[in-house]
Design an enzyme around this catalytic site. Structure first.
Site, PDB file in Angstrom:
ATOM      1  N   LYS A 194     -11.388  -3.893  -3.733  1.00 15.32           N
ATOM      2  CA  LYS A 194     -12.286  -2.746  -3.842  1.00 15.32           C
ATOM      3  C   LYS A 194     -11.607  -1.566  -4.520  1.00 15.32           C
ATOM      4  CE  LYS A 194     -13.811  -3.286   0.872  1.00 15.32           C
ATOM      5  NZ  LYS A 194     -13.427  -2.752   2.156  1.00 15.32           N
ATOM      6  N   LYS A 245      -5.513 -10.311  -6.374  1.00 15.47           N
ATOM      7  CA  LYS A 245      -6.648 -10.473  -5.456  1.00 15.47           C
ATOM      8  C   LYS A 245      -7.779  -9.534  -5.879  1.00 15.47           C
ATOM      9  CE  LYS A 245      -6.664  -8.136  -1.175  1.00 15.47           C
ATOM     10  NZ  LYS A 245      -7.774  -7.923  -0.289  1.00 15.47           N
ATOM     11  N   LYS A 305       0.810  -1.219   0.000  1.00 18.26           N
ATOM     12  CA  LYS A 305       0.000   0.000   0.000  1.00 18.26           C
ATOM     13  C   LYS A 305       0.840   1.264   0.000  1.00 18.26           C
ATOM     14  CE  LYS A 305      -4.440  -1.718   1.466  1.00 18.26           C
ATOM     15  NZ  LYS A 305      -5.576  -1.665   2.371  1.00 18.26           N
TER      16      LYS A 305
HETATM   17  P1  ATP Z   1      -9.740  -4.703  -0.611  1.00 18.67           P
HETATM   18  O1  ATP Z   1      -8.423  -5.268  -1.020  1.00 18.67           O
HETATM   19  O2  ATP Z   1     -10.848  -5.243  -1.404  1.00 18.67           O
HETATM   20  O3  ATP Z   1      -9.720  -3.202  -0.542  1.00 18.67           O
HETATM   21  P2  ATP Z   1      -9.455  -5.012   2.175  1.00 18.67           P
HETATM   22  O4  ATP Z   1      -8.847  -6.270   2.646  1.00 18.67           O
HETATM   23  O5  ATP Z   1      -8.555  -3.836   2.141  1.00 18.67           O
HETATM   24  O6  ATP Z   1     -10.098  -5.263   0.793  1.00 18.67           O
HETATM   25  P3  ATP Z   1     -11.644  -4.994   4.096  1.00 18.67           P
HETATM   26  O7  ATP Z   1     -12.978  -4.445   3.825  1.00 18.67           O
HETATM   27  O8  ATP Z   1     -11.140  -4.541   5.388  1.00 18.67           O
HETATM   28  O9  ATP Z   1     -10.716  -4.534   2.937  1.00 18.67           O
HETATM   29  O10 ATP Z   1     -11.669  -6.573   4.025  1.00 18.67           O
HETATM   30  C1  ATP Z   1     -12.632  -7.271   4.734  1.00 18.67           C
HETATM   31  C2  ATP Z   1     -12.300  -8.719   4.749  1.00 18.67           C
HETATM   32  O11 ATP Z   1     -12.348  -9.244   3.415  1.00 18.67           O
HETATM   33  C3  ATP Z   1     -10.901  -9.060   5.269  1.00 18.67           C
HETATM   34  O12 ATP Z   1     -10.989 -10.153   6.135  1.00 18.67           O
HETATM   35  C4  ATP Z   1     -10.122  -9.413   4.039  1.00 18.67           C
HETATM   36  O13 ATP Z   1      -9.104 -10.349   4.324  1.00 18.67           O
HETATM   37  C5  ATP Z   1     -11.211 -10.041   3.176  1.00 18.67           C
HETATM   38  N1  ATP Z   1     -10.902  -9.953   1.745  1.00 18.67           N
HETATM   39  C6  ATP Z   1     -10.629  -8.832   1.039  1.00 18.67           C
HETATM   40  N2  ATP Z   1     -10.410  -9.124  -0.257  1.00 18.67           N
HETATM   41  C7  ATP Z   1     -10.552 -10.475  -0.371  1.00 18.67           C
HETATM   42  C8  ATP Z   1     -10.441 -11.400  -1.452  1.00 18.67           C
HETATM   43  N3  ATP Z   1     -10.168 -11.002  -2.671  1.00 18.67           N
HETATM   44  N4  ATP Z   1     -10.641 -12.708  -1.188  1.00 18.67           N
HETATM   45  C9  ATP Z   1     -10.940 -13.150   0.055  1.00 18.67           C
HETATM   46  N5  ATP Z   1     -11.056 -12.334   1.115  1.00 18.67           N
HETATM   47  C10 ATP Z   1     -10.863 -11.013   0.924  1.00 18.67           C
END
Ligand code: ATP
Ligand code: LTN
Length: 333
Positions: A202, A199, A119
């Site tokens: 969002k 992955k 990040k």
């Molecule tokens: P993103 O990468 O989509 O911005 P994030 O991990 O930063 O997601 P969170 O909303 O905090 O954002 O994630 C919520 C949950 O979703 C966490 O437990 C994270 O590990 C899980 N998660 C996020 N992306 C994935 C994915 N592609 N596959 C499985 N689990 C995911």
């Protein structure tokens, strides 16, 4: 150590950030497990708004997203009668314990975190981004959590949480429980629809790379139709030679409950086209009820749920923090 509550149930805590568009990766990787585990665990579902601001957020959008995520959690099936749904910034104990844990954490350990390394390229090096995992450790330790269901990207942070619990306990006396991560192999890393090496995220600039939980049926069908596939035309599971189809098969399996072998058999004489068509049907079928519940929820009812959650969470968090501060030698009034 203070038992978090009278209940004998194991304690589950997890968090999601109120940022961007919730997608099926967030749902399958995390939230679906929380909903299912309400039967067997005392669930604390936290909206991690203090984590979200480690990437700058517009105030109105943060506000709107926080209520939106709370609504989604309820729509996905979290039951406020059984579970505590709360907003992180409404419980000051999180930042206070996070600060104390910062003073036990070598900077080198934080700099080694994969998420920080990834990040920081995009956002510039913010101190909050570096210290993100110590706040996450505080979230978990305040509730004496036994288990933390997350996607694969968060495992490292939970390992650090265990290290910090051990460190604090060794230095000041037994205070925190060491939590375990709970990671479902098949859905811990849902991959992007436009690139199976990344992955699903969002923050992707391409909305076709993810299926948002609130995507209209037509949008879902279109996104699945244009999702990348692999060479060949067989619907067969092979993570190495068929990463794109394997990702779609795992999604199919998670939404339908049908095993990967069965999916292979079901589509053995059919091509990618028919498989994708069925996958879209399965997803629309699973997401439509969530979307209906979402639309029926009012802002006022969500605020009531969060207020109740704040009260229940604060009671436990404050008790743990008081104990930790006492052990560490802080003066109590
Ligand atoms: P993103 O990468 O989509 O911005 P994030 O991990 O930063 O997601 P969170 O909303 O905090 O954002 O994630 C919520 C949950 O979703 C966490 O437990 C994270 O590990 C899980 N998660 C996020 N992306 C994935 C994915 N592609 N596959 C499985 N689990 C995911
Ligand atoms: N860092 C997590 C969100 C999060 C969390 C937590 C998850 C914040 N605090 C405590 C589990 C337990 C993320 O970005 N997905």
């Amino acid at each position: 150590m203070i038992p978090a509550e009278k209940s004998k149930k194991q304690i589950l805590l997890s968090g999601v950030q109120p940022s961007g568009n919730f997608h099926i990766g967030n749902y399958l990787g995390a939230i679906k497990q929380w909903v299912e585990m309400q039967k067997t665990h005392r669930v604390f579902a936290m909206i991690a708004d203090l984590h979200a601001i480690t990437i700058p957020q517009e105030p109105e959008i943060l506000y709107k997203n926080t209520l939106g995520v709370a609504k989604l959690l309820l729509a996905c099936g979290l039951d406020p009668k059984k579970s505590v749904i709360f907003v992180q910034s409404q419980i000051p104990a999180h930042t206070e314990l996070g600060w104390i844990l910062n003073t036990l954490t070598p900077i080198g350990e934080l700099e080694r975190m994969t998420q920080f390394k990834e990040k920081k390229e995009k956002a510039g090096v913010l101190a909050g981004l570096l210290n993100y995992p110590t706040l996450m450790a505080a979230d978990i330790l305040l509730y004496n959590s036994d288990i933390v269901p997350v996607g694969e990207d968060q495992i490292q942070h939970i390992e650090l949480t265990r290290t910090l619990a051990r460190k604090f306990n060794a230095r000041f006396g037994e205070t925190f429980k060491e939590p375990k991560e709970y990671v479902l192999k098949e859905t811990s890393r849902v991959m992007a629809l436009d690139d199976p090496t990344k992955k699903m995220s969002k923050s992707s600039a391409n909305p076709a790379s993810y299926i948002a939980l609130l995507d209209e049926p037509e949008t879902i069908r279109k996104k699945i139709q244009i999702a990348v596939t692999d060479s060949g035309k067989e619907v067969a599971y092979d993570e190495i030679t068929k990463p794109a189809i394997s990702n779609l098969m795992r999604i199919y399996s998670a939404f339908s409950g049908i095993g990967l072998k069965e999916i292979e058999a079901k589509f053995s004489d059919k091509g990618y086209g028919e498989f994708k068509h069925d996958l879209a049907d399965v997803m629309v079928g699973a997401l439509t009820p969530i979307q209906k519940r979402y639309s029926a929820l009012t802002e006022a009812s969500v605020k009531t749920v969060l207020k109740k959650g704040q009260k229940a969470a604060a009671k436990i968090a404050d008790r743990t923090l008081t104990e930790a501060k006492k052990k560490a030698g802080f003066l109590a009034t």
